[in-house]
Design an enzyme around this catalytic site. Structure first.
Site, mmCIF file in Angstrom:
data_model
loop_
_atom_site.group_PDB
_atom_site.id
_atom_site.type_symbol
_atom_site.label_atom_id
_atom_site.label_comp_id
_atom_site.label_asym_id
_atom_site.label_seq_id
_atom_site.Cartn_x
_atom_site.Cartn_y
_atom_site.Cartn_z
ATOM 1 C CB ALA A 90 -1.921 -3.542 7.252
ATOM 2 C CB THR A 91 -1.480 -5.644 2.086
ATOM 3 O OG1 THR A 91 -2.397 -4.555 1.979
ATOM 4 C CG2 THR A 91 -1.822 -6.708 1.065
ATOM 5 C CG ASN A 170 -11.311 -0.585 5.877
ATOM 6 O OD1 ASN A 170 -11.532 -1.642 6.476
ATOM 7 N ND2 ASN A 170 -11.519 -0.462 4.581
ATOM 8 C CD GLN A 198 -8.315 2.643 8.898
ATOM 9 O OE1 GLN A 198 -8.207 3.719 9.470
ATOM 10 N NE2 GLN A 198 -8.225 2.531 7.579
ATOM 11 C CB ALA A 219 3.915 3.494 9.100
ATOM 12 C CG HIS A 220 -0.257 4.096 4.640
ATOM 13 N ND1 HIS A 220 -1.387 4.546 4.012
ATOM 14 C CD2 HIS A 220 -0.283 2.754 4.571
ATOM 15 C CE1 HIS A 220 -2.073 3.489 3.557
ATOM 16 N NE2 HIS A 220 -1.419 2.396 3.887
ATOM 17 C CB THR A 259 17.913 -5.288 2.866
ATOM 18 O OG1 THR A 259 18.811 -6.243 2.312
ATOM 19 C CG2 THR A 259 18.694 -4.186 3.566
ATOM 20 C CB CYS A 345 -13.753 1.797 -9.286
ATOM 21 S SG CYS A 345 -14.780 3.100 -9.930
HETATM 22 C C1 LIG Z 1 -5.226 0.301 4.948
HETATM 23 C C2 LIG Z 1 -5.639 -1.004 5.498
HETATM 24 C C3 LIG Z 1 -4.974 -2.188 5.144
HETATM 25 C C4 LIG Z 1 -3.849 -2.208 4.137
HETATM 26 O O1 LIG Z 1 -2.688 -1.667 4.685
HETATM 27 P P1 LIG Z 1 -1.416 -1.374 3.764
HETATM 28 O O2 LIG Z 1 -0.366 -1.002 4.761
HETATM 29 O O3 LIG Z 1 -1.807 -0.249 2.875
HETATM 30 O O4 LIG Z 1 -1.087 -2.617 3.039
HETATM 31 C C5 LIG Z 1 -5.393 -3.354 5.718
HETATM 32 N N1 LIG Z 1 -6.412 -3.377 6.608
HETATM 33 C C6 LIG Z 1 -7.074 -2.269 6.964
HETATM 34 C C7 LIG Z 1 -8.180 -2.365 7.953
HETATM 35 C C8 LIG Z 1 -6.707 -1.046 6.425
HETATM 36 O O5 LIG Z 1 -7.387 0.049 6.776
#
Ligand SMILES: *Cc1c(COP(=O)(O)O)cnc(C)c1O
Length: 399
Positions: A90-91, A170, A198, A219-220, A259, A345
């Site tokens: 998502a970043t 989040n 989220q 996905a994570h 890729t 932090c």
């Molecule tokens: C975790 C999160 C991200 C970052 O996602 P990544 O896949 O870890 O880069 C961005 N936005 C929100 C709201 C998130 O909770």
């Protein structure tokens, strides 16, 4: 659905020789669902081909897996497969959406609107654009964490290129009114991006009904692998103009070269499909566990719920504990439960969360906050254990 926690918590491990803490940090990341891992495995070994190799069966096999995954992810948000651009998460999707629309729509304007409570993966690209001469309006939120639509309407201008408002927060889990924001943007022909990291497979998402132009996914947070996500990019009515941020072999219709990572893409689609199937039932189960935890803690007194009481993710409970030092509380709980606090932090010093600041929590209460992130593998027994531990720790710290 009979799922068990994928790792054996009582197994000896060089890092954790003892029982591992109960995991309640599901807004940070989630464990991989064993069914997801199983779907991914063949694509690391036998089916290792490059999906872009179209001269042999290794490539065809990988391409077929990617095609199916793209269809499954598109279906989950009512998009078309060709509107899904795979990214590293998502970043990257947020960066592509924000910088990509900025660069491609310079003729229209240099103004963007977002929320003060967005993830840093939205706020930081916006700050970067500011250094290039863009004007950014970061709207405040109400004390319940929700956007006031009247304030959004007042912020929109003729030179507004993009509105970026997250689907689910989040930290405090609040769900923003996507359909209403989408309708407002569409009426004014302004692009609407939403960070749905989220929200995917947790709440219903429909890019058509909600008039969404761009949507970031990962996905994570939904029991899939880390390092894979996607940006939905609307191709019709109206087609979104986007400038690529990674140039190279022209993959993903030129929008994101590199890729394709077949096993991660397959795992991402499996995770989303599993999540969508059990979404309603799981939201109900998590909501009742979350309420049970909240109810058990309430008699402690001096507990403040952060975020809207009902317009929020089922698996999120963010509480401030009056008269308690949040770090001390977290430390006391560390051996038994894995949690995050309402402070982060940054560059070695503790700072209260910008989200809790935006809903009006003063620093002391922001420091004294804990985010409970429940997920698919959280059990009622675990919730009861956590509740007891938190009660004991809070009473000891207040004494
Ligand atoms: C975790 C999160 C991200 C970052 O996602 P990544 O896949 O870890 O880069 C961005 N936005 C929100 C709201 C998130 O909770």
């Amino acid at each position: 659905m009979t799922s068990s926690f994928p790792s054996n918590r009582s197994a000896p491990s060089p890092v954790y020789p003892m029982r591992r803490p109960i995991y309640l940090d599901c807004q940070s990341t989630t464990p991989l669902d064993p069914a997801v891992l199983e779907a991914m495995l063949p694509y690391f070994t036998e089916a290792f081909g490059n999906p872009a190799s179209n001269s042999h069966s290794y490539g065809w096999e990988a391409a077929a897996a990617v095609k199916l995954a793209r269809e499954q992810i598109a279906a989950a948000i009512h998009a078309r497969p060709e509107e899904i651009v795979f990214t590293s998460g998502a970043t990257e999707a947020n960066n592509l959406a924000i910088k990509g629309t900025a660069e491609a729509n310079l003729a229209k304007g240099r103004h963007m609107v977002t929320l003060a409570t967005e993830h840093s993966a939205v706020l930081d690209p916006m700050r970067y654009l500011q250094t290039l001469g863009f004007e950014i309006t970061a709207l405040p939120v109400e004390p319940d964490g929700l956007l006031d639509l009247g304030k959004l309407e007042a912020a929109l201008r003729d030179d507004t290129v993009l509105v970026s408002v997250m689907a689910a927060n989040n930290e405090i889990g609040v769900l923003q009114p996507l359909a209403e924001i989408g309708a407002m943007c569409r009426e004014r022909q302004i692009l609407f991006h939403t960070d749905a990291a989220q929200a995917i497979a947790k709440i219903p998402l429909d890019v058509q009904a909600m008039n969404i132009s761009l949507m970031s996914l990962t996905a994570h947070k939904v029991y899939g692998p880390k390092g894979i996500g996607a940006l939905y990019v609307r191709r019709k009515a109206p087609r979104v103009q986007l400038a690529p941020q990674l140039h190279g072999g022209g993959h993903e219709r030129g929008l994101r070269s590199g890729t394709l990572y077949t096993p991660q893409i397959v795992g991402f689609a499996k995770a989303v499909s599993l999540g969508v199937v059990q979404m309603a039932v799981e939201a109900e189960r998590l909501g009742s566990l979350r309420d049970r935890l909240h109810r058990t803690l309430l008699p402690l007194g001096g507990i403040i719920l952060n975020g809207h009481p009902s317009q929020r993710l089922a698996g999120n409970l963010n509480l401030s504990f009056e008269g308690v030092d949040g770090q001390a509380l977290l430390l006391a709980l560390q051996p038994t439960v894995a949690l995050s606090s309402g402070s982060a932090c940054t560059s070695a010093k503790m700072e209260p969360s910008h989200v809790l600041g935006a809903i009006g929590r003063e620093a002391a209460l922001a420091y004294a906050s804990i985010r409970f992130g429940l997920g698919r593998f959280t059990t009622e027994t675990e919730i009861d254990q956590v509740a007891e531990q938190v009660k004991a720790a809070v009473m000891a710290l207040r004494a």
